[in-house]
Enzyme design. Structure first.
Site, PDB file in Angstrom:
ATOM      1  N   GLU A 255      -2.338   1.699  -0.581  1.00 20.96           N
ATOM      2  CA  GLU A 255      -2.211   1.224  -1.814  1.00 20.96           C
ATOM      3  C   GLU A 255      -1.512   1.891  -2.615  1.00 20.96           C
ATOM      4  O   GLU A 255      -1.145   1.697  -3.880  1.00 20.96           O
ATOM      5  CB  GLU A 255      -3.287   1.616  -2.062  1.00 20.96           C
ATOM      6  CG  GLU A 255      -4.634   1.055  -1.775  1.00 20.96           C
ATOM      7  CD  GLU A 255      -4.188  -0.388  -1.685  1.00 20.96           C
ATOM      8  OE1 GLU A 255      -4.106  -0.767  -2.708  1.00 20.96           O
ATOM      9  OE2 GLU A 255      -4.614  -0.716  -0.470  1.00 20.96           O
TER      10      GLU A 255
ATOM     11  N   HIS B 185       1.804   0.347  -3.954  1.00 24.43           N
ATOM     12  CA  HIS B 185       2.240  -0.451  -4.129  1.00 24.43           C
ATOM     13  C   HIS B 185       2.386   0.377  -5.843  1.00 24.43           C
ATOM     14  O   HIS B 185       2.052  -0.620  -6.849  1.00 24.43           O
ATOM     15  CB  HIS B 185       0.885  -0.734  -4.607  1.00 24.43           C
ATOM     16  CG  HIS B 185       0.029  -2.033  -4.090  1.00 24.43           C
ATOM     17  ND1 HIS B 185       0.005  -3.285  -4.343  1.00 24.43           N
ATOM     18  CD2 HIS B 185      -0.601  -2.070  -3.226  1.00 24.43           C
ATOM     19  CE1 HIS B 185      -0.387  -4.037  -3.485  1.00 24.43           C
ATOM     20  NE2 HIS B 185      -0.870  -3.050  -2.277  1.00 24.43           N
TER      21      HIS B 185
ATOM     22  N   GLU C 121      -4.614  -0.960  -5.722  1.00 24.50           N
ATOM     23  CA  GLU C 121      -3.227  -0.318  -6.255  1.00 24.50           C
ATOM     24  C   GLU C 121      -3.036  -0.788  -7.566  1.00 24.50           C
ATOM     25  O   GLU C 121      -2.231  -0.035  -8.303  1.00 24.50           O
ATOM     26  CB  GLU C 121      -2.483  -0.969  -5.190  1.00 24.50           C
ATOM     27  CG  GLU C 121      -1.372  -2.524  -5.897  1.00 24.50           C
ATOM     28  CD  GLU C 121      -2.743  -3.438  -5.677  1.00 24.50           C
ATOM     29  OE1 GLU C 121      -2.596  -3.964  -5.745  1.00 24.50           O
ATOM     30  OE2 GLU C 121      -3.814  -3.394  -4.581  1.00 24.50           O
TER      31      GLU C 121
END
Length: 908
Positions: A321, A324, A287
């Site tokens: 991700e 994130h 990420e």
């Protein structure tokens, strides 16, 4: 790449504020290598206490040119003379020895030139080779987490040391360069030989940790869309973009972003987001802020994809991700924290990953609403980690000393961190209510944006939200409750006594191999959601080792029953006394839907886990399976079949009196669900596309039905296999392709087998199908076919030889194959040992071990191993065989119990 285990912390006397970084990988398309990269970094630091050295991380880099220290910046032109630069490879640091002093309160600029080797290893800055549109190409990308930034440029490589970055990348003009921020300028520069390179300059970044800096230099195409002013681009190989393989990922990325922003009430701080699909990448996704890097498989949905499970997986990974990255609620939280709020140090990694995994599931159901979240979360996150967590000795939040010393940082990136973190977050959100949980997260995010936090900071914010309202009452402080789950190993099992209404807790461990010296006296503060006779009761708490709940004492009526931990809201297992189990079994037979699906799943999973660990007898678990003819949920069937017919025991179960009884007992119960799905396979397999569990678990159901000899299953396999033989273009439904090929060959003759062999050797067969065929050809029921298969595997003209051991492993695991494979190995050992040596022996031994029941067996294996192994390995093998024998004797006792229970109950 350096070993990650040496985690030396930097002294605290310099604080980095800003990096000016130039990277110049010396790579031109078509060159062979080896390649290097060079660079220059100027780091502005604030001095916090006087110092005559500057220490920062650097690993595997050489210095270029003289290092310099400008400053203090309050005095233009001033500088501190550098006496020397010392590399300490063991501690992964570079030490600048100074002739003058750095003075507290002033700012300086450290100037360092460096160079390093560009490896093809997927860590730090790395090179990858791939083919695109028939041409071989190269690209350069980065993976810095946890401690690889120091292998790319000298830096203060700890998550708490956040800075802003100005990045420039020098590259070949035929490539495009990407980094965390948008590019703001493209110019040219000549190298020492006068040849031209392109310089791409990027905008100044927000404050971020070094492990999030990211670089990609490639010749890719992209697709793009704008969501709320944020430009989203997905980059991939040109042929993949042209064929539309990344369109699905592009369509879901924007909505997930908006969903996360709304839930968390945080706006995404960057002007653009690039997602890059790498043909080769170690993690599923990373990420990095503004430049997320994924494995190609995680982002691509081939339009012909026969699986939705691939779609579901893409939704999960992208949302994990993104979580994130940009604000989320339910499932990315933990990851995005990583960027907005970083853990102070890696020991609180679970805060990042666990929260993200939790949000991940929320995000995925938002994107694909047909997925039923609680079932998937339980089946894919909680249940597997409960299984693992009872055997692993580590808690979620490890102390710093422990990480410094005994085990490496990389070992923190495991299931305990991801799945246990997510399960505990799920539990926390459950007892707080989602509303309060998100309110607390929002305030936590606001306070700690762009800085660092540890788990206590999160508990403080939750506590403030709890104290400001009176609907939710907790038995202790948020910190006390949560520390009991994050700072202790393992998890509890609760035992309910219906007559007295007493619940006691103890750590869940394996009673079968417990040493009398082990002490398990952990207690947890446990939220208990429960229902009585089908109606939900108010949440209650168990905060000591045992406690009486008068409201849980029940009457004489067999219709009076209790269910704890409804829908798996808590991270623990439940054991009931015989009285309640009898009532639950009775209820399941009469009205299974009175118990919610997730709770039925949990009941099965808990009771088999309790059986395997010696807490309850196997008969107790079997009593609960009587109702299964009325069970229509595939994920519940799956947990039962994994316990009653484990994949690795199919061949041994065949040899006992238990098989005919199991066949009669299970088939009677499996028919309804089997016919339901067989109908789809015959008439309209596409209708199963949105049935997530069919994508994942249908294979096990069909495999068991065929293994038990269900005629319809065998006929269906022959039918579909014959259809394929008539028309090799026909595609057997992927959900059950492996089973159909296996039983098509098992029921057939050498004609069916030869067709599989021919298809296997077709040049254009895809890897997935090759694996299926390698397995299926070991299903033959005639020993000469199996023997010939093993021979074919040896003559490497037909085979790329690394498949020989795969073939042997498949054949040795079959009930008629294991003797054949064993003879084959002993006869051809000189040849095999050149290619495979010990590894093959160990693999085969593991499987052979399942058949070792007598000392005669052991002697036979022993004689062979003694003549082929070194002295020091023989002892280990003897021990292995002895313990295999004991395990098998235990298993035989268990199977005898199962057989005598089945004998009494098979006709019910």
């Amino acid at each position: 790449a350096p070993a990650v285990s040496s985690v030396r912390r930097l002294p605290r006397h310099l604080l980095p504020l800003h990096y000016d970084l130039e990277l110049w990988p010396r790579v031109r398309p078509g060159e062979a290598g080896p390649f290097t990269f060079t660079g220059q970094v100027n780091i502005t630091v604030r001095c916090l206490q006087d110092a005559d050295t500057a220490v920062l991380h650097s690993a595997g880099l050489q210095s270029r040119g003289a290092a310099a220290v400008r400053g203090p910046l309050s005095e233009p032109g001033a500088a501190v003379e550098v006496a020397g630069l010392r590399q300490e490879e063991a501690g992964e640091v570079a030490v600048l020895e100074l002739r003058g002093r750095l003075r507290a309160g002033h700012r300086y600029v450290l100037q360092l030139g460096f160079q390093g080797r560009l490896e093809e290893d997927l860590d730090g800055l790395f090179l990858t080779r791939y083919t695109d549109q028939g041409q071989s190409s190269m690209l350069i990308a980065s993976q810095m987490e946890p401690t690889y930034a120091r292998t790319v440029y000298p830096c203060f490589d700890e998550p708490a040391m956040k800075s802003t970055f100005n990045i420039r990348i020098v590259h070949d003009p035929s490539y495009v360069a990407l980094s965390n921020m948008p590019s703001i300028d493209v110019s040219e520069v000549k190298d020492e030989n006068g040849s031209l390179w392109t310089v791409t300059t990027f905008d100044t970044s927000l404050k971020m940790s070094t492990y999030l800096t990211a670089f990609v230099i490639c010749d890719f195409d992209y697709v793009t869309r704008t969501e709320r002013g944020n430009e989203i681009r997905i980059w991939a190989r040109k042929e993949a973009v042209k064929n539309g393989y990344v369109d699905y990922a592009l369509n879901i990325t924007g909505p997930i972003f908006s969903f996360l922003e709304d839930v968390l009430n945080v706006s995404y701080p960057l002007p653009k987001t690039d997602l890059v699909a790498l043909p080769d990448f170690g993690a599923g996704g990373m990420e990095n802020w503004g430049l997320m890097i994924f494995q190609e498989a995680s982002l691509m949905n081939l339009p012909s994809d026969e699986f939705t499970s691939r779609k579901a997986m893409i939704a999960l990974i992208v949302s994990h991700e993104l979580g994130h990255q940009a604000c989320d609620v339910f499932f990315f939280l933990f990851k995005w924290f990583g960027n907005l709020v970083t853990m102070n140090w890696w020991n609180d990694l679970w805060l990042n990953e666990g929260l993200a995994s939790y949000f991940e599931y929320l995000g995925a159901t938002f994107v694909e609403p047909k997925i039923s979240l609680d079932k998937i979360f339980y089946a894919l996150v909680v249940q597997p980690v409960l299984r693992e967590d009872s055997e692993i000795v580590r808690s979620l939040s490890e102390s710093e000393d422990k990480i410094k010393g005994s085990f490496s940082l990389m070992s923190l990136f495991d299931n305990i961190t991801y799945s246990k973190g997510a399960s505990i977050t799920w539990m926390l959100s459950g007892f707080l209510t989602e509303k309060l949980f998100i309110r607390a997260l929002t305030s936590y995010l606001k306070e700690f944006s762009f800085s660092n936090a540890n788990q206590d900071d999160l508990w403080t914010h939750i506590q403030m939200v709890v104290d400001a309202q009176d609907e939710v009452q907790l038995p202790a402080s948020v910190k006390q409750i949560m520390d009991s789950w994050t700072c202790q190993n393992g998890f509890p099992v609760l035992t309910l006594n219906l007559t007295t209404g007493t619940i006691r807790q103890e750590q869940f461990f394996n009673k079968k191999n417990r040493k009398s010296t082990d002490s398990y006296n952990n207690t947890w503060i446990i939220p208990i959601s429960w229902m009585r006779n089908g109606s939900s009761q108010p949440l209650t708490w168990l905060d000591k080792s045992s406690k009486m709940f008068p409201e849980m004492q029940v009457s004489e009526s067999e219709y009076d029953w209790i269910l704890l931990n409804v829908n798996l809201s808590g991270y623990y297992r439940v054991n009931y006394d015989q009285l309640n189990l009898k009532r639950l079994a009775h209820l399941l037979e009469n009205d299974p839907k009175a118990i919610p699906a997730v709770s039925r799943f949990q009941l099965m999973d808990d009771i088999f886990a309790l059986t395997n660990f010696g807490h309850v007898p196997i008969e107790t678990a079997l009593e609960l399976t009587k109702y299964l003819a009325r069970e229509d949920e595939l994920f519940i069937w799956n947990v039962v079949l994994l316990n009653l017919v484990p994949d690795n025991l199919e061949s041994t179960l065949k040899n006992y009196e238990v098989y005919p009884l199991l066949k009669k007992y299970l088939l009677k119960r499996m028919l309804p669900i089997y016919h339901y799905y067989a109908g789809f396979i015959r008439q309209n397999v596409d209708a199963l596309e949105d049935d997530y569990f069919a994508q994942v678990y249908l294979e096990k159901l069909f495999a068991t039905a065929c293994w038990l000899g269900l005629q319809d299953c065998l006929d269906l396999s022959s039918e579909l296999y014959a259809k394929w033989m008539e028309n090799p273009e026909y595609k057997i439904p992927l959900l059950i392709r492996r089973i159909v090929c296996c039983y098509g060959i098992a029921v057939g003759s050498d004609k069916e087998w030869n067709f599989a062999w021919e298809m296997y050797n077709h040049t254009d067969s895809v890897e997935e199908d090759e694996d299926i065929l390698l397995y299926a050809m070991s299903c033959a029921k005639e020993s000469w076919l199996l023997y010939r298969y093993l021979q074919y595997g040896l003559s490497d003209t037909l085979y790329s030889s690394n498949y020989t051991s795969v073939i042997i492993s498949h054949v040795v695991a079959k009930d008629i194959g294991h003797r054949i494979a064993w003879h084959f190995i002993t006869e051809n050992w000189p040849l095999l040992s050149q290619g495979y040596g010990q590894e093959l022996l160990h693999d085969v031994l593991k499987v052979m071990g399942r058949f070792v029941n007598t000392d005669v067996h052991i002697q036979e294996l022993q004689v062979f191993y003694n003549s082929t192994l070194e002295e020091n390995e023989r002892e280990a093998i003897t021990l292995l065989l002895e313990s295999a024998k004991l395990e098998n004797i235990e298993r035989r006792k268990l199977l005898n119990k199962v057989a005598s229970w089945l004998e009494k109950n098979v006709d019910d």
